[in-house]
Design a protein around this motif. Structure first.
Motif, PDB file in Angstrom:
ATOM      1  N   VAL A 124       0.974  -1.185  -0.074  1.00 17.16           N
ATOM      2  CA  VAL A 124       0.078  -0.096   0.063  1.00 17.16           C
ATOM      3  C   VAL A 124       0.823   1.255  -0.058  1.00 17.16           C
ATOM      4  O   VAL A 124       2.031   1.191   0.543  1.00 17.16           O
ATOM      5  CB  VAL A 124      -1.048   0.029   1.177  1.00 17.16           C
ATOM      6  N   ASP A 125       0.263   2.441  -0.481  1.00 13.73           N
ATOM      7  CA  ASP A 125       1.304   3.497  -0.717  1.00 13.73           C
ATOM      8  C   ASP A 125       0.629   4.790   0.153  1.00 13.73           C
ATOM      9  O   ASP A 125       1.156   5.729  -0.132  1.00 13.73           O
ATOM     10  CB  ASP A 125       1.461   3.978  -2.314  1.00 13.73           C
ATOM     11  N   VAL A 126      -0.006   4.364   1.173  1.00 15.90           N
ATOM     12  CA  VAL A 126      -0.679   5.366   1.839  1.00 15.90           C
ATOM     13  C   VAL A 126      -0.856   4.949   3.360  1.00 15.90           C
ATOM     14  O   VAL A 126      -1.513   3.992   3.525  1.00 15.90           O
ATOM     15  CB  VAL A 126      -1.960   6.020   1.594  1.00 15.90           C
ATOM     16  N   VAL A 127      -0.306   5.915   4.294  1.00 17.58           N
ATOM     17  CA  VAL A 127      -0.467   5.408   5.640  1.00 17.58           C
ATOM     18  C   VAL A 127      -1.161   6.829   6.396  1.00 17.58           C
ATOM     19  O   VAL A 127      -0.576   7.933   6.151  1.00 17.58           O
ATOM     20  CB  VAL A 127       0.823   5.180   6.349  1.00 17.58           C
ATOM     21  N   ASN A 128      -2.386   6.576   6.799  1.00 15.71           N
ATOM     22  CA  ASN A 128      -3.115   7.492   7.212  1.00 15.71           C
ATOM     23  C   ASN A 128      -2.725   7.530   9.079  1.00 15.71           C
ATOM     24  O   ASN A 128      -2.224   6.839   9.434  1.00 15.71           O
ATOM     25  CB  ASN A 128      -4.438   7.107   7.356  1.00 15.71           C
ATOM     26  N   GLY A 129      -2.675   8.889   9.494  1.00 16.58           N
ATOM     27  CA  GLY A 129      -2.529   8.871  10.921  1.00 16.58           C
ATOM     28  C   GLY A 129      -2.385  10.389  11.368  1.00 16.58           C
ATOM     29  O   GLY A 129      -2.983  11.288  10.879  1.00 16.58           O
ATOM     30  N   PHE A 130      -2.035  10.278  12.897  1.00 16.25           N
ATOM     31  CA  PHE A 130      -1.942  11.601  13.469  1.00 16.25           C
ATOM     32  C   PHE A 130      -0.476  11.966  13.842  1.00 16.25           C
ATOM     33  O   PHE A 130       0.512  10.946  13.670  1.00 16.25           O
ATOM     34  CB  PHE A 130      -2.549  11.547  14.780  1.00 16.25           C
ATOM     35  N   THR A 131      -0.155  13.257  14.126  1.00 19.73           N
ATOM     36  CA  THR A 131       1.187  13.447  14.272  1.00 19.73           C
ATOM     37  C   THR A 131       1.377  13.790  15.707  1.00 19.73           C
ATOM     38  O   THR A 131       2.307  13.755  16.154  1.00 19.73           O
ATOM     39  CB  THR A 131       1.383  14.887  13.462  1.00 19.73           C
ATOM     40  N   GLY A 132       0.254  13.857  16.425  1.00 22.06           N
ATOM     41  CA  GLY A 132       0.339  14.717  17.815  1.00 22.06           C
ATOM     42  C   GLY A 132       0.721  16.175  17.651  1.00 22.06           C
ATOM     43  O   GLY A 132       0.820  16.683  16.752  1.00 22.06           O
ATOM     44  N   SER A 133       0.687  16.876  18.933  1.00 20.28           N
ATOM     45  CA  SER A 133       0.927  18.271  18.838  1.00 20.28           C
ATOM     46  C   SER A 133       1.614  18.448  20.337  1.00 20.28           C
ATOM     47  O   SER A 133       1.045  18.328  21.230  1.00 20.28           O
ATOM     48  CB  SER A 133      -0.125  19.217  18.521  1.00 20.28           C
ATOM     49  N   SER A 134       2.744  19.267  20.144  1.00 20.52           N
ATOM     50  CA  SER A 134       3.315  19.698  21.585  1.00 20.52           C
ATOM     51  C   SER A 134       2.609  21.202  21.933  1.00 20.52           C
ATOM     52  O   SER A 134       2.853  21.469  23.147  1.00 20.52           O
ATOM     53  CB  SER A 134       4.820  19.920  21.388  1.00 20.52           C
ATOM     54  N   ILE A 135       1.821  21.782  21.118  1.00 21.07           N
ATOM     55  CA  ILE A 135       1.172  22.985  21.412  1.00 21.07           C
ATOM     56  C   ILE A 135      -0.368  22.982  21.371  1.00 21.07           C
ATOM     57  O   ILE A 135      -0.966  24.084  21.489  1.00 21.07           O
ATOM     58  CB  ILE A 135       1.941  24.122  20.338  1.00 21.07           C
ATOM     59  N   TRP A 136      -0.909  21.888  21.475  1.00 16.50           N
ATOM     60  CA  TRP A 136      -2.331  21.846  21.411  1.00 16.50           C
ATOM     61  C   TRP A 136      -3.127  22.377  22.555  1.00 16.50           C
ATOM     62  O   TRP A 136      -4.019  23.385  22.331  1.00 16.50           O
ATOM     63  CB  TRP A 136      -2.968  20.519  21.207  1.00 16.50           C
ATOM     64  N   HIS A 137      -2.288  22.493  23.526  1.00 11.17           N
ATOM     65  CA  HIS A 137      -2.893  23.056  24.647  1.00 11.17           C
ATOM     66  C   HIS A 137      -2.514  24.387  24.661  1.00 11.17           C
ATOM     67  O   HIS A 137      -3.143  25.182  25.752  1.00 11.17           O
ATOM     68  CB  HIS A 137      -2.139  22.592  26.047  1.00 11.17           C
ATOM     69  N   LEU A 138      -2.010  25.003  23.752  1.00  8.34           N
ATOM     70  CA  LEU A 138      -1.985  26.476  23.577  1.00  8.34           C
ATOM     71  C   LEU A 138      -3.108  27.148  22.696  1.00  8.34           C
ATOM     72  O   LEU A 138      -3.010  28.194  22.180  1.00  8.34           O
ATOM     73  CB  LEU A 138      -0.575  26.891  23.169  1.00  8.34           C
ATOM     74  N   VAL A 139      -3.883  26.280  22.470  1.00  9.77           N
ATOM     75  CA  VAL A 139      -5.043  26.823  21.301  1.00  9.77           C
ATOM     76  C   VAL A 139      -5.745  28.136  21.723  1.00  9.77           C
ATOM     77  O   VAL A 139      -6.265  28.830  20.746  1.00  9.77           O
ATOM     78  CB  VAL A 139      -6.049  25.504  20.797  1.00  9.77           C
ATOM     79  N   ASP A 141      -5.488  31.658  23.378  1.00  9.45           N
ATOM     80  CA  ASP A 141      -4.345  32.660  23.646  1.00  9.45           C
ATOM     81  C   ASP A 141      -4.536  33.314  25.127  1.00  9.45           C
ATOM     82  O   ASP A 141      -4.645  34.672  25.088  1.00  9.45           O
ATOM     83  CB  ASP A 141      -4.432  33.511  22.502  1.00  9.45           C
ATOM     84  N   PHE A 142      -4.712  32.457  26.007  1.00  9.46           N
ATOM     85  CA  PHE A 142      -4.275  33.184  27.289  1.00  9.46           C
ATOM     86  C   PHE A 142      -3.940  32.025  28.524  1.00  9.46           C
ATOM     87  O   PHE A 142      -4.523  30.841  28.399  1.00  9.46           O
ATOM     88  CB  PHE A 142      -5.840  33.794  28.077  1.00  9.46           C
ATOM     89  N   PRO A 143      -3.116  32.547  29.409  1.00  3.57           N
ATOM     90  CA  PRO A 143      -2.378  33.398  29.499  1.00  3.57           C
ATOM     91  C   PRO A 143      -1.541  33.797  27.966  1.00  3.57           C
ATOM     92  O   PRO A 143      -1.432  32.931  27.148  1.00  3.57           O
ATOM     93  CB  PRO A 143      -1.115  33.179  30.552  1.00  3.57           C
ATOM     94  N   PRO A 144      -1.483  35.203  27.691  1.00  6.49           N
ATOM     95  CA  PRO A 144      -0.954  35.520  26.313  1.00  6.49           C
ATOM     96  C   PRO A 144       0.582  34.479  26.167  1.00  6.49           C
ATOM     97  O   PRO A 144       1.176  34.522  26.872  1.00  6.49           O
ATOM     98  CB  PRO A 144      -0.582  36.975  26.443  1.00  6.49           C
ATOM     99  N   ILE A 145       0.366  34.055  24.879  1.00  8.62           N
ATOM    100  CA  ILE A 145       1.209  33.084  24.311  1.00  8.62           C
ATOM    101  C   ILE A 145       2.164  33.865  23.480  1.00  8.62           C
ATOM    102  O   ILE A 145       1.717  34.242  22.414  1.00  8.62           O
ATOM    103  CB  ILE A 145       0.656  32.030  23.489  1.00  8.62           C
ATOM    104  N   PRO A 146       3.433  33.817  23.840  1.00  6.49           N
ATOM    105  CA  PRO A 146       4.466  34.253  22.978  1.00  6.49           C
ATOM    106  C   PRO A 146       4.551  33.470  21.513  1.00  6.49           C
ATOM    107  O   PRO A 146       4.515  32.373  21.583  1.00  6.49           O
ATOM    108  CB  PRO A 146       5.868  33.961  23.781  1.00  6.49           C
ATOM    109  N   ARG A 147       4.719  34.334  20.467  1.00  2.20           N
ATOM    110  CA  ARG A 147       4.727  33.614  19.088  1.00  2.20           C
ATOM    111  C   ARG A 147       5.763  32.596  19.201  1.00  2.20           C
ATOM    112  O   ARG A 147       5.718  31.618  18.436  1.00  2.20           O
ATOM    113  CB  ARG A 147       4.771  34.525  18.003  1.00  2.20           C
ATOM    114  N   SER A 148       6.754  32.853  19.757  1.00  6.45           N
ATOM    115  CA  SER A 148       7.953  31.840  20.053  1.00  6.45           C
ATOM    116  C   SER A 148       7.497  30.660  20.214  1.00  6.45           C
ATOM    117  O   SER A 148       8.090  29.424  19.820  1.00  6.45           O
ATOM    118  CB  SER A 148       9.122  32.268  20.827  1.00  6.45           C
TER     119      SER A 148
END
Length: 331
Positions: A124-139, A141-148
């Motif tokens: 098969v030539d497609v693997v579906n999936g998730f990446t996860g996220s280290s920043i989802w908890h920052l969705v 914007d408070f407390p104010p999130i530095p863009r960095s």
């Protein structure tokens, strides 16, 4: 152009794959999208046993079922996530290991590389999936999130996923991220940024699933039009928004199926997704891959739902016109 209608097996992993093959064929499906959990497709066995992939193919063929893609959502989630006890229930024991979060991230990376190799062996030539996220908890914007801090999340995507995608490239396999809350890409603009963070490499695209977009207020067909070259696979899944003045779109920490939620998943055709517009958009980008039913509806008996969903998708699919409707006037 009748696209194959397949059944994603992730929500059926409590059943042995042979039993599910019998049911899926009886329901009318053309094939399966095998999940990499339960006994449906086991990456470690695919790489250690030279007969494993052939036996999976033989099982599917015995029931007249095709195979276009496999799904590795659960392990993929642990690549970028800040791992905690939630992940133990979704990961293979050999990926969870001693539970050390940094070690789990590393083992998940290696497992995703191996998934590309296993997909190549399976053909098969497609693997579906998730990446996860280290920043989802920052969705929010408070407390104010530095863009960095947001920049760092996308930098981490590149750092951890580029080596994985190198293996996908070597194997001739594409990774299709299901754009989804909790992932590095959850809407159109975060998906655009994820592509940019990976320098637009072709191994990375999307498993389009309208059910995760519509409750956010996004027109799912617009996602297809925005990424016409990156739709590598399609899930057919529905959801319904039920805001009544008391319910909220963030769903109040209530479980799926709770009537107090502001939205919930539905069997295809029973929610708010306009599937005809999905088909028209897919026709416009010349998508010829499968339409894979990911069946999730806590208010409906799943076998009746899966059978109905198969027929619904076959009924809603149609080929684009090969002539202009007013071409006869040219003569």
């Amino acid at each position: 152009m009748a696209r194959d209608v397949t059944l994603c097996t992730g929500q059926w992993a409590d059943l042995p794959v042979e039993e599910l093959c019998k049911k899926a064929a009886d329901f009318g499906y053309d094939g399966l999208e095998l999940a990499c959990w339960g006994d449906h497709f086991e990456v470690d066995k695919a790489l250690s046993d030279d007969t494993y992939c052939a036996r999976k193919r033989e099982l599917l063929e015995k029931h007249g079922l095709k195979l276009h893609a496999i799904s590795a959502h659960l392990v993929g989630q642990a690549v970028l996530d800040v791992v905690d006890e939630r992940h133990k229930s979704i990961l293979p024991e050999y990926v969870w290991g001693d539970g050390d979060p940094a070690g789990i991230n590393e083992r998940a990376i290696e497992e995703m590389k191996n998934t590309a190799r296993a997909a190549q062996k399976l053909g098969v030539d497609v693997v579906n999936g998730f990446t996860g996220s280290s920043i989802w908890h920052l969705v929010y914007d408070f407390p104010p999130i530095p863009r960095s801090m947001i920049d760092a999340g996308f930098d981490l995507l590149a750092e951890r996923w580029n080596p994985i995608l190198d293996v996908f490239q070597e194997c001739g396999v594409k990774f299709a991220l299901e754009v989804h809350p909790g992932e590095i890409a959850f809407d159109i603009y975060s998906a655009e940024r994820a592509l940019a963070a990976l320098d637009g490499r072709e191994e990375f695209g999307f498993n389009f699933d309208p059910s995760h977009l519509i409750w956010q207020g996004i027109d799912p067909a617009e996602f297809i039009r925005f990424f016409p070259e990156r739709i590598y696979h399609v899930h057919m899944k529905d959801s319904a928004v039920t805001l009544n003045g008391r319910t909220g779109i963030l769903s109040s920490h209530l479980s799926f199926g709770d009537e107090r939620r502001g939205w919930d998943f539905r069997s295809v055709g029973r929610g708010g997704v306009r599937f005809e517009e999905i088909i028209r958009a897919l026709n416009h980008i010349n998508y010829t891959g499968p339409l894979s039913v990911e069946w999730e509806d806590t208010g409906m008996e799943r076998e009746a739902g899966a059978r109905e969903a198969c027929q619904f998708v076959k009924n809603v699919d149609f080929s684009p016109s090969n002539i202009a409707f007013d071409a006869a006037f040219d003569n």
